[in-house]
Design a protein around this motif. Structure first.
Motif, PDB file in Angstrom:
ATOM      1  N   ASP A   1       0.834  -1.201   0.000  1.00 45.86           N
ATOM      2  CA  ASP A   1       0.000   0.000   0.000  1.00 45.86           C
ATOM      3  C   ASP A   1       0.870   1.252   0.000  1.00 45.86           C
ATOM      4  O   ASP A   1       1.516   1.569   0.994  1.00 45.86           O
ATOM      5  CB  ASP A   1      -0.911  -0.028   1.232  1.00 45.86           C
ATOM      6  CG  ASP A   1      -1.906   1.106   1.247  1.00 45.86           C
ATOM      7  OD1 ASP A   1      -1.926   1.898   0.285  1.00 45.86           O
ATOM      8  OD2 ASP A   1      -2.668   1.200   2.223  1.00 45.86           O
ATOM      9  N   LEU A   2       0.863   1.967  -1.116  1.00 45.33           N
ATOM     10  CA  LEU A   2       1.697   3.159  -1.241  1.00 45.33           C
ATOM     11  C   LEU A   2       0.983   4.433  -0.777  1.00 45.33           C
ATOM     12  O   LEU A   2       1.614   5.497  -0.690  1.00 45.33           O
ATOM     13  CB  LEU A   2       2.138   3.324  -2.708  1.00 45.33           C
ATOM     14  CG  LEU A   2       3.268   4.310  -2.994  1.00 45.33           C
ATOM     15  CD1 LEU A   2       4.579   3.838  -2.374  1.00 45.33           C
ATOM     16  CD2 LEU A   2       3.434   4.523  -4.496  1.00 45.33           C
ATOM     17  N   VAL A   3      -0.307   4.347  -0.458  1.00 48.22           N
ATOM     18  CA  VAL A   3      -1.083   5.551  -0.138  1.00 48.22           C
ATOM     19  C   VAL A   3      -0.482   6.360   1.022  1.00 48.22           C
ATOM     20  O   VAL A   3      -0.382   7.590   0.922  1.00 48.22           O
ATOM     21  CB  VAL A   3      -2.559   5.193   0.119  1.00 48.22           C
ATOM     22  CG1 VAL A   3      -3.316   6.365   0.758  1.00 48.22           C
ATOM     23  CG2 VAL A   3      -3.237   4.811  -1.194  1.00 48.22           C
ATOM     24  N   PRO A   4      -0.082   5.746   2.152  1.00 51.27           N
ATOM     25  CA  PRO A   4       0.535   6.556   3.213  1.00 51.27           C
ATOM     26  C   PRO A   4       1.763   7.325   2.735  1.00 51.27           C
ATOM     27  O   PRO A   4       1.980   8.480   3.133  1.00 51.27           O
ATOM     28  CB  PRO A   4       0.896   5.525   4.283  1.00 51.27           C
ATOM     29  CG  PRO A   4      -0.079   4.410   4.070  1.00 51.27           C
ATOM     30  CD  PRO A   4      -0.242   4.330   2.580  1.00 51.27           C
ATOM     31  N   THR A   5       2.542   6.717   1.871  1.00 49.64           N
ATOM     32  CA  THR A   5       3.724   7.390   1.324  1.00 49.64           C
ATOM     33  C   THR A   5       3.314   8.537   0.411  1.00 49.64           C
ATOM     34  O   THR A   5       3.908   9.624   0.448  1.00 49.64           O
ATOM     35  CB  THR A   5       4.603   6.390   0.560  1.00 49.64           C
ATOM     36  OG1 THR A   5       5.003   5.343   1.445  1.00 49.64           O
ATOM     37  CG2 THR A   5       5.833   7.068  -0.007  1.00 49.64           C
ATOM     38  N   ILE A   6       2.300   8.320  -0.417  1.00 48.64           N
ATOM     39  CA  ILE A   6       1.812   9.386  -1.299  1.00 48.64           C
ATOM     40  C   ILE A   6       1.320  10.569  -0.465  1.00 48.64           C
ATOM     41  O   ILE A   6       1.590  11.733  -0.787  1.00 48.64           O
ATOM     42  CB  ILE A   6       0.696   8.860  -2.213  1.00 48.64           C
ATOM     43  CG1 ILE A   6       1.242   7.806  -3.180  1.00 48.64           C
ATOM     44  CG2 ILE A   6       0.052  10.008  -3.000  1.00 48.64           C
ATOM     45  CD1 ILE A   6       0.176   7.104  -4.004  1.00 48.64           C
ATOM     46  N   CYS A   7       0.613  10.275   0.620  1.00 49.70           N
ATOM     47  CA  CYS A   7       0.143  11.350   1.510  1.00 49.70           C
ATOM     48  C   CYS A   7       1.312  12.122   2.102  1.00 49.70           C
ATOM     49  O   CYS A   7       1.255  13.361   2.230  1.00 49.70           O
ATOM     50  CB  CYS A   7      -0.732  10.772   2.610  1.00 49.70           C
ATOM     51  SG  CYS A   7      -2.339  10.172   2.046  1.00 49.70           S
ATOM     52  N   ALA A   8       2.367  11.414   2.460  1.00 51.32           N
ATOM     53  CA  ALA A   8       3.562  12.081   2.997  1.00 51.32           C
ATOM     54  C   ALA A   8       4.205  12.965   1.932  1.00 51.32           C
ATOM     55  O   ALA A   8       4.688  14.070   2.233  1.00 51.32           O
ATOM     56  CB  ALA A   8       4.558  11.040   3.502  1.00 51.32           C
ATOM     57  N   TRP A   9       4.218  12.499   0.689  1.00 51.37           N
ATOM     58  CA  TRP A   9       4.765  13.318  -0.397  1.00 51.37           C
ATOM     59  C   TRP A   9       3.943  14.592  -0.584  1.00 51.37           C
ATOM     60  O   TRP A   9       4.505  15.675  -0.784  1.00 51.37           O
ATOM     61  CB  TRP A   9       4.798  12.509  -1.689  1.00 51.37           C
ATOM     62  CG  TRP A   9       5.819  11.416  -1.699  1.00 51.37           C
ATOM     63  CD1 TRP A   9       6.962  11.337  -0.939  1.00 51.37           C
ATOM     64  CD2 TRP A   9       5.809  10.240  -2.512  1.00 51.37           C
ATOM     65  NE1 TRP A   9       7.647  10.186  -1.229  1.00 51.37           N
ATOM     66  CE2 TRP A   9       6.974   9.492  -2.186  1.00 51.37           C
ATOM     67  CE3 TRP A   9       4.943   9.734  -3.476  1.00 51.37           C
ATOM     68  CZ2 TRP A   9       7.274   8.285  -2.798  1.00 51.37           C
ATOM     69  CZ3 TRP A   9       5.240   8.529  -4.097  1.00 51.37           C
ATOM     70  CH2 TRP A   9       6.397   7.813  -3.768  1.00 51.37           C
ATOM     71  N   PHE A  10       2.633  14.470  -0.538  1.00 51.93           N
ATOM     72  CA  PHE A  10       1.788  15.664  -0.649  1.00 51.93           C
ATOM     73  C   PHE A  10       2.080  16.634   0.500  1.00 51.93           C
ATOM     74  O   PHE A  10       2.145  17.853   0.299  1.00 51.93           O
ATOM     75  CB  PHE A  10       0.313  15.277  -0.669  1.00 51.93           C
ATOM     76  CG  PHE A  10      -0.235  15.002  -2.046  1.00 51.93           C
ATOM     77  CD1 PHE A  10      -0.442  16.038  -2.940  1.00 51.93           C
ATOM     78  CD2 PHE A  10      -0.558  13.706  -2.438  1.00 51.93           C
ATOM     79  CE1 PHE A  10      -0.941  15.793  -4.220  1.00 51.93           C
ATOM     80  CE2 PHE A  10      -1.066  13.453  -3.709  1.00 51.93           C
ATOM     81  CZ  PHE A  10      -1.259  14.496  -4.608  1.00 51.93           C
ATOM     82  N   ALA A  11       2.243  16.115   1.698  1.00 53.91           N
ATOM     83  CA  ALA A  11       2.538  16.969   2.854  1.00 53.91           C
ATOM     84  C   ALA A  11       3.844  17.729   2.638  1.00 53.91           C
ATOM     85  O   ALA A  11       3.953  18.925   2.973  1.00 53.91           O
ATOM     86  CB  ALA A  11       2.601  16.133   4.122  1.00 53.91           C
ATOM     87  N   GLU A  12       4.842  17.055   2.077  1.00 55.63           N
ATOM     88  CA  GLU A  12       6.129  17.699   1.825  1.00 55.63           C
ATOM     89  C   GLU A  12       5.998  18.860   0.847  1.00 55.63           C
ATOM     90  O   GLU A  12       6.795  19.804   0.878  1.00 55.63           O
ATOM     91  CB  GLU A  12       7.128  16.674   1.277  1.00 55.63           C
ATOM     92  CG  GLU A  12       7.580  15.637   2.296  1.00 55.63           C
ATOM     93  CD  GLU A  12       8.427  14.550   1.662  1.00 55.63           C
ATOM     94  OE1 GLU A  12       8.829  14.715   0.480  1.00 55.63           O
ATOM     95  OE2 GLU A  12       8.688  13.529   2.330  1.00 55.63           O
ATOM     96  N   GLU A  13       4.988  18.800  -0.019  1.00 59.38           N
ATOM     97  CA  GLU A  13       4.801  19.839  -1.033  1.00 59.38           C
ATOM     98  C   GLU A  13       3.813  20.922  -0.606  1.00 59.38           C
ATOM     99  O   GLU A  13       3.471  21.795  -1.404  1.00 59.38           O
ATOM    100  CB  GLU A  13       4.336  19.190  -2.351  1.00 59.38           C
ATOM    101  CG  GLU A  13       5.305  18.185  -2.935  1.00 59.38           C
ATOM    102  CD  GLU A  13       6.667  18.774  -3.260  1.00 59.38           C
ATOM    103  OE1 GLU A  13       6.742  20.002  -3.496  1.00 59.38           O
ATOM    104  OE2 GLU A  13       7.662  18.026  -3.277  1.00 59.38           O
TER     105      GLU A  13
END
Length: 224
Positions: free
Chosen positions: A158-170
């Motif tokens: 499940d990559l969704v938690p990582t994608i959410c972290a990437w959005f937070a970084e931006e």
């Protein structure tokens, strides 16, 4: 063998399909964002827009319909024609459907930063590194206070938690992220930062297709 992305859309017509449930959630979230948008003109862009099932029906009967200038970019001319016809039948002259590579930043230069950015059906069809790159570009595609809508399956890995972290970084904050249990994989993030200039002449991702993205653990990934 190349995936037939025109025939793929047939699953939207199956009420119990994952795509049908995902579509209902997306339309709800898009309508919600339009309801909350400030007065005045709005801009929307849709990457890999397919037949426009998510955005066009919402605009068709929404009170803000005439405020929205939208561009849907889709590579398959058959899908683009369906979307173009739907926009015309709904009386939406400000909805433009473009046949072309949705990964190219130049497609959005005159509409970015936009109030609504749709990257639906993208993150399940591109490599992980390209997802990260696309999220980075969302900080140029999306206006301050604007909303990005995206989809991704919740199966392992499940990559969704990582994608959410990437959005937070931006500079994005989550509005809604589907849980693994709901089976629809819809994410909604609002941009709270200041848009960076959109780089021109850049390819954000390579649309590989879920049927070609192989995982040693799970096999072909779903397109959600």
């Amino acid at each position: 063998m190349t995936k037939d992305w025109y025939a793929w859309h047939a699953d939207y017509d199956q009420p119990d399909s994952a795509l049908s449930r995902r579509l209902a959630e997306l339309r709800h979230r898009i309508r919600e964002a339009l309801d909350q948008a400030p007065p005045g003109p709005l801009r929307a862009i849709s990457l890999c827009a397919g037949q426009g099932h998510d955005l066009i029906p919402v605009l068709a009967d929404h009170p803000r319909r005439d405020d929205v200038t939208a561009r849907l970019v889709e590579l398959d001319p058959r899908n683009a024609e369906v979307a173009r016809r739907a926009a015309a039948e709904a009386g939406l002259p400000r909805v433009e459907v473009v046949v072309g590579d949705a990964a190219r930043t130049d497609r959005y230069a005159d509409l970015a930063p936009a109030d609504l950015v749709l990257a639906c059906g993208v993150f399940g069809n591109i490599p992980d590194a390209d997802i990260r790159n696309t999220v980075r570009h969302c900080a140029a595609l999306c206006a301050t206070g604007g909303t990005v809508f995206w989809t991704r399956h919740r199966r392992e890995p499940d990559l969704v938690p990582t994608i959410c972290a990437w959005f937070a970084e931006e500079g994005f904050t989550p509005v809604a992220v589907g849980s693994p249990a709901d089976g629809v994989g819809v994410g909604v993030h609002r941009f709270t930062g200041t848009p960076r200039p959109l780089e021109t002449g850049v390819t954000m991702f390579e649309f590989v297709g879920y049927d070609r993205l192989e995982s040693p653990l799970t096999g072909p990934r779903e397109q959600l």
